[in-house]
Structures are given as structure tokens and as C-alpha cells.
Write a protein that holds these residues in place. Structure first.
Motif, PDB file in Angstrom:
ATOM      1  N   SER A   1       0.835  -1.147   0.068  1.00 42.49           N
ATOM      2  CA  SER A   1      -0.026   0.130  -0.224  1.00 42.49           C
ATOM      3  C   SER A   1       1.120   1.285   0.182  1.00 42.49           C
ATOM      4  O   SER A   1       0.664   2.397  -0.778  1.00 42.49           O
ATOM      5  N   MET A   2       1.794   1.310   0.763  1.00 51.70           N
ATOM      6  CA  MET A   2       2.869   2.457   0.697  1.00 51.70           C
ATOM      7  C   MET A   2       3.365   2.731  -0.683  1.00 51.70           C
ATOM      8  O   MET A   2       3.617   3.952  -1.186  1.00 51.70           O
ATOM      9  N   THR A   3       3.924   1.617  -1.445  1.00 46.02           N
ATOM     10  CA  THR A   3       4.571   1.598  -2.578  1.00 46.02           C
ATOM     11  C   THR A   3       3.391   2.086  -3.902  1.00 46.02           C
ATOM     12  O   THR A   3       3.796   3.093  -4.413  1.00 46.02           O
ATOM     13  N   ILE A   4       2.224   1.440  -3.726  1.00 48.23           N
ATOM     14  CA  ILE A   4       1.380   1.942  -4.751  1.00 48.23           C
ATOM     15  C   ILE A   4       0.771   3.287  -4.086  1.00 48.23           C
ATOM     16  O   ILE A   4       0.676   4.372  -5.302  1.00 48.23           O
ATOM     17  N   GLY A   5       0.487   3.810  -3.108  1.00 54.66           N
ATOM     18  CA  GLY A   5      -0.120   4.858  -2.822  1.00 54.66           C
ATOM     19  C   GLY A   5       1.031   6.149  -3.051  1.00 54.66           C
ATOM     20  O   GLY A   5       0.385   7.290  -3.638  1.00 54.66           O
TER      21      GLY A   5
ATOM     22  N   VAL B   1      -2.807   6.792   1.906  1.00 57.71           N
ATOM     23  CA  VAL B   1      -1.353   7.108   1.402  1.00 57.71           C
ATOM     24  C   VAL B   1      -1.398   8.093   0.428  1.00 57.71           C
ATOM     25  O   VAL B   1      -0.649   8.883   0.112  1.00 57.71           O
ATOM     26  N   ALA B   2      -2.212   7.788  -0.624  1.00 56.77           N
ATOM     27  CA  ALA B   2      -2.118   8.712  -1.817  1.00 56.77           C
ATOM     28  C   ALA B   2      -2.622  10.012  -1.612  1.00 56.77           C
ATOM     29  O   ALA B   2      -1.980  10.944  -2.074  1.00 56.77           O
ATOM     30  N   VAL B   3      -3.704  10.347  -0.801  1.00 56.94           N
ATOM     31  CA  VAL B   3      -4.214  11.521  -0.318  1.00 56.94           C
ATOM     32  C   VAL B   3      -2.888  12.345   0.343  1.00 56.94           C
ATOM     33  O   VAL B   3      -2.798  13.482   0.297  1.00 56.94           O
ATOM     34  N   THR B   4      -2.463  11.727   1.238  1.00 57.42           N
ATOM     35  CA  THR B   4      -1.198  12.178   1.941  1.00 57.42           C
ATOM     36  C   THR B   4      -0.182  12.755   1.074  1.00 57.42           C
ATOM     37  O   THR B   4       0.337  13.810   1.194  1.00 57.42           O
ATOM     38  N   MET B   5       0.353  11.919   0.097  1.00 61.25           N
ATOM     39  CA  MET B   5       1.567  12.186  -0.555  1.00 61.25           C
ATOM     40  C   MET B   5       1.161  13.342  -1.595  1.00 61.25           C
ATOM     41  O   MET B   5       1.878  14.051  -2.170  1.00 61.25           O
TER      42      MET B   5
ATOM     43  N   SER C   1       2.015   9.279   6.493  1.00 61.23           N
ATOM     44  CA  SER C   1       1.253   8.124   5.965  1.00 61.23           C
ATOM     45  C   SER C   1       1.595   6.695   6.707  1.00 61.23           C
ATOM     46  O   SER C   1       0.655   5.684   6.813  1.00 61.23           O
ATOM     47  N   ALA C   2       3.038   6.444   6.819  1.00 54.52           N
ATOM     48  CA  ALA C   2       3.385   5.287   7.300  1.00 54.52           C
ATOM     49  C   ALA C   2       2.613   5.081   8.896  1.00 54.52           C
ATOM     50  O   ALA C   2       2.294   3.937   9.054  1.00 54.52           O
ATOM     51  N   ARG C   3       2.900   6.030   9.774  1.00 57.31           N
ATOM     52  CA  ARG C   3       2.261   5.800  10.982  1.00 57.31           C
ATOM     53  C   ARG C   3       0.637   5.729  10.993  1.00 57.31           C
ATOM     54  O   ARG C   3       0.198   4.783  11.475  1.00 57.31           O
ATOM     55  N   THR C   4      -0.088   6.487  10.276  1.00 53.85           N
ATOM     56  CA  THR C   4      -1.451   6.361  10.386  1.00 53.85           C
ATOM     57  C   THR C   4      -1.843   5.136   9.513  1.00 53.85           C
ATOM     58  O   THR C   4      -2.906   4.461   9.872  1.00 53.85           O
ATOM     59  N   GLY C   5      -0.883   4.721   8.431  1.00 51.59           N
ATOM     60  CA  GLY C   5      -1.456   3.534   7.639  1.00 51.59           C
ATOM     61  C   GLY C   5      -1.317   2.201   8.677  1.00 51.59           C
ATOM     62  O   GLY C   5      -1.982   1.442   8.593  1.00 51.59           O
TER      63      GLY C   5
END
Length: 253
Positions: free
Chosen positions: A73-77, A136-140, A181-185
Motif C-alpha cells: 500500500s505504501m509503494t502504490i500509494g 497514502v495517496a491523499v497524504t502524498m 502516511s506510514a504511522r497512520t497506515g
């Protein structure tokens, strides 16, 4: 003076968990009921389950699933968020998709994946990834929009190589958003994996909690929950916080 304040804050933070256990003990003594076990009873159950190896195996399965879903999810987001942040046309075209992904119930995604793909490991990890990626996408996307274009233009004017420009200008600006993103994810993934394991899996913390629920074994439920939370807290204090201090240290310099 500043050091004394830091030391005092550390002691206060260290007292948080013992205070929680004390409150739990007092409430359990007041309730005095088999459905409200004391911390000692739960810790004894944890030791029993750990020596029987069920607990460690289930923890390993759940953490493995969470790790795979987190990386995916982090990579794709990050890739999607970066594209949407740089291209307004793409953002307008796919903004509704992101909105749907943020608000669709996780349980619906899990059930759909299980129906389409069966009660498999891949279906579980895919369902968790689908639920986590939009966040993740929104945050990035917001991180890319917040980039200081002046620094980029300055680097281009001085003909700074692309890789060096990424390392010195872009990555430091984006890292706060990546860590957020990592922490909330992670906080979201832990919970979703457990729920999906209850729905259908061949093991894991959520699966075992579902079994204990059917038997009304609250001590077993709390034992697994406490063991899992211990892993999560250890990850926060020994991985996330040191990483955050190391990566974002330049902001306090």
C-alpha cells in the motif's frame, strides 16, 4: 532547565502504561467477575499460550500479513499520490476514485475479495492493501503540492544532477508526509488485518480471537490483544520514533 523538562516528560510518559495496568487491576477487583479478569490472570494466560507456541505462530502470521500489505500500500500509494500531485488533470479525473476508496467500508472490500478470490492469503492482503492505499495517496498528493518549487528551480539553474536534487531537495520535503502516511497506515492496517482474519483465515491473532469469542473466553481474548498491542507499542518506540528523529533531525538543527 530544558533537560529537566525533557527528563520529567520521559518519566511521565514511562508511567503511562503502569498507570493503565493499575486502573485495570482496580476495576477488575471492583467487578470481581470471571468476565473481567485481572492483569495477572491475563499475563499468566499469555505465558501459557506462548509456551504452547500458539501465540507466537499466530503473531507471526498476523505481522507477516500486515507487513506485506503495508509495503504494497505504501509503494502504490506513494506512486499514485505523486502522480496526482504533479498532474492536475489526473487529479481531477481520479479524485472521485480516491474519495470512494477512502469511504467504502473495509468490511465490504474484504467480503468482495473473499467471494471473488476465496478465503486465501492473497485475498486478505489484497483487501487490506485496497483499504490502505487511498489514504497514502491523499497524504502524498498534498506533500507533492506543498513542495517548494523555488528550491527546484534553483537546483535546475545551478544544474544540480537529478539524483542529487532528489536527495537534497525533494526527499527531505516529502519525508514528513511519508512518515505520516506510514504511522497512520500502520494504525489502520493492524486493525483491518485482525478484522479480516476473523472473517476468514487459517490462523492469526484475529482468527484466534474469533475462536475465543465463540467460547466467551474473555481472558484469552485479552491475552491475544495485549500481546499484539505489546508488539505494536514496541514497533512505535523502537522503530518509528528513532526513524522519525533520524530522518527529520534537520528540522530541529
Amino acid at each position: 532547565m530544558g533537560k529537566q523538562r525533557v527528563d520529567r516528560s520521559s518519566w511521565i510518559e514511562a508511567a503511562s502504561l503502569p498507570l493503565l495496568l493499575l486502573v485495570w487491576q482496580l476495576l477488575a477487583m471492583l467487578a470481581d467477575h470471571r468476565l473481567f479478569p485481572t492483569p495477572f490472570e491475563v499475563f499468566r494466560e499469555i505465558w501459557h499460550l506462548a509456551t504452547e507456541r500458539y501465540l507466537l505462530e499466530d503473531l507471526g502470521k498476523t505481522l507477516g500479513r500486515a507487513a506485506l500489505a503495508f509495503v504494497a500500500s505504501m509503494t502504490i500509494g506513494i506512486a499514485i499520490g505523486g502522480a496526482l500531485g504533479r498532474a492536475r488533470t489526473l487529479d481531477r479525473l481520479f479524485s472521485s476514485w480516491i474519495l470512494i476508496g477512502l469511504n467504502i467500508p473495509a468490511i465490504v472490500v474484504a467480503i468482495a475479495c473473499y467471494i471473488w478470490l476465496g478465503l486465501s492469503e492473497f485475498a486478505l492482503i489484497l483487501a487490506v492493501t485496497i483499504n490502505k492505499t487511498p489514504l497514502v495517496a491523499v497524504t502524498m498528493r498534498e506533500g507533492v503540492r506543498a513542495l517548494d518549487t523555488g528550491l527546484t528551480e534553483l537546483a535546475q539553474a545551478y544544474r544540480v544532477p537529478f539524483l542529487r536534487r532528489m536527495r537534497l531537495f525533494l526527499v527531505p520535503q516529502l519525508m514528513p508526509f511519508v512518515l505520516t502516511s506510514a504511522r497512520t497506515g500502520l494504525s489502520l492496517i493492524w486493525k483491518i488485518v485482525l478484522v479480516f482474519e476473523v472473517l476468514g483465515s487459517d490462523g492469526g491473532v484475529g482468527f484466534r480471537i474469533g475462536v475465543y469469542f465463540q467460547n466467551f473466553d474473555i481472558t484469552g481474548i485479552l491475552a491475544y490483544t495485549l500481546a499484539f498491542m505489546a508488539v505494536v507499542i514496541a514497533f512505535e518506540y523502537f522503530v518509528m520514533r528513532p526513524l522519525e528523529r533520524r530522518v527529520l533531525g534537520w528540522r530541529q538543527a
